[in-house]
Design a protein around this motif. Structure first.
Motif, PDB file in Angstrom:
ATOM      1  N   ALA A  19       1.043  -1.154  -0.076  1.00  0.00           N
ATOM      2  CA  ALA A  19       0.009  -0.094   0.093  1.00  0.00           C
ATOM      3  C   ALA A  19       0.812   1.403  -0.026  1.00  0.00           C
ATOM      4  O   ALA A  19       0.567   2.258  -0.721  1.00  0.00           O
ATOM      5  N   ILE A  20       1.920   1.303   0.866  1.00  0.00           N
ATOM      6  CA  ILE A  20       2.964   2.509   0.838  1.00  0.00           C
ATOM      7  C   ILE A  20       3.497   2.705  -0.514  1.00  0.00           C
ATOM      8  O   ILE A  20       3.546   3.655  -0.978  1.00  0.00           O
ATOM      9  N   ASP A  21       3.981   1.425  -1.164  1.00  0.00           N
ATOM     10  CA  ASP A  21       4.616   1.425  -2.395  1.00  0.00           C
ATOM     11  C   ASP A  21       3.904   1.880  -3.334  1.00  0.00           C
ATOM     12  O   ASP A  21       4.046   2.730  -4.595  1.00  0.00           O
ATOM     13  N   ASN A  22       2.386   1.876  -3.307  1.00  0.00           N
ATOM     14  CA  ASN A  22       1.073   2.207  -4.156  1.00  0.00           C
ATOM     15  C   ASN A  22       0.704   3.608  -3.979  1.00  0.00           C
ATOM     16  O   ASN A  22      -0.397   3.840  -4.295  1.00  0.00           O
ATOM     17  N   GLY A  23       1.430   4.266  -3.033  1.00  0.00           N
ATOM     18  CA  GLY A  23       0.781   5.672  -2.792  1.00  0.00           C
ATOM     19  C   GLY A  23       0.375   5.898  -1.343  1.00  0.00           C
ATOM     20  O   GLY A  23       0.019   7.127  -1.128  1.00  0.00           O
ATOM     21  N   ALA A  24       0.170   5.065  -0.611  1.00  0.00           N
ATOM     22  CA  ALA A  24      -0.481   5.436   0.646  1.00  0.00           C
ATOM     23  C   ALA A  24       0.865   6.441   1.382  1.00  0.00           C
ATOM     24  O   ALA A  24       1.846   5.911   1.648  1.00  0.00           O
ATOM     25  N   LYS A  25      -0.049   7.336   2.107  1.00  0.00           N
ATOM     26  CA  LYS A  25       0.785   8.575   2.637  1.00  0.00           C
ATOM     27  C   LYS A  25       0.320   8.427   4.355  1.00  0.00           C
ATOM     28  O   LYS A  25       1.086   9.164   4.817  1.00  0.00           O
ATOM     29  N   SER A  26      -0.633   7.803   4.622  1.00  0.00           N
ATOM     30  CA  SER A  26      -0.876   8.099   6.022  1.00  0.00           C
ATOM     31  C   SER A  26      -1.762   6.695   6.600  1.00  0.00           C
ATOM     32  O   SER A  26      -2.007   5.887   5.786  1.00  0.00           O
ATOM     33  N   LEU A  27      -1.774   6.603   7.731  1.00  0.00           N
ATOM     34  CA  LEU A  27      -2.365   5.522   8.304  1.00  0.00           C
ATOM     35  C   LEU A  27      -3.841   5.246   7.731  1.00  0.00           C
ATOM     36  O   LEU A  27      -4.293   4.278   7.337  1.00  0.00           O
ATOM     37  N   SER A  28      -4.538   6.557   7.321  1.00  0.00           N
ATOM     38  CA  SER A  28      -5.889   6.578   6.968  1.00  0.00           C
ATOM     39  C   SER A  28      -5.930   5.827   5.433  1.00  0.00           C
ATOM     40  O   SER A  28      -6.489   5.128   5.199  1.00  0.00           O
ATOM     41  N   ASP A  29      -4.809   6.255   4.674  1.00  0.00           N
ATOM     42  CA  ASP A  29      -4.724   5.486   3.359  1.00  0.00           C
ATOM     43  C   ASP A  29      -4.375   4.116   3.445  1.00  0.00           C
ATOM     44  O   ASP A  29      -5.062   3.435   2.504  1.00  0.00           O
ATOM     45  N   ILE A  30      -3.605   3.572   4.246  1.00  0.00           N
ATOM     46  CA  ILE A  30      -3.277   2.127   4.807  1.00  0.00           C
ATOM     47  C   ILE A  30      -4.556   1.435   5.133  1.00  0.00           C
ATOM     48  O   ILE A  30      -4.821   0.538   4.346  1.00  0.00           O
ATOM     49  N   LYS A  31      -5.525   2.078   5.757  1.00  0.00           N
ATOM     50  CA  LYS A  31      -6.707   1.601   6.208  1.00  0.00           C
ATOM     51  C   LYS A  31      -7.574   1.230   4.950  1.00  0.00           C
ATOM     52  O   LYS A  31      -8.154   0.478   4.580  1.00  0.00           O
TER      53      LYS A  31
END
Length: 50
Positions: A19-31
């Motif tokens: 998810a981080i590799d695909n652009g997640a920038k925050s915990l909310s993005d990861i969730k």
């Protein structure tokens, strides 16, 4: 085998890294991208209860 991080949603460390590799920038993005930490039952389902 990747470590299980979220026991309630069965999300692995590799999925979170993905998810981080695909652009997640925050915990909310990861969730949003993985479903981690969304059911609120990790402590209950964790084998050690933590």
């Amino acid at each position: 085998m990747s470590n299980l991080i979220c026991y309630c949603s069965n999300v692995t460390e590799q999925e979170i890294v993905g998810a981080i590799d695909n652009g997640a920038k925050s915990l909310s993005d990861i969730k949003d991208m993985t479903g981690a930490c969304t059911l609120g039952r990790c402590k209950e389902l964790h084998p050690k209860g933590t």
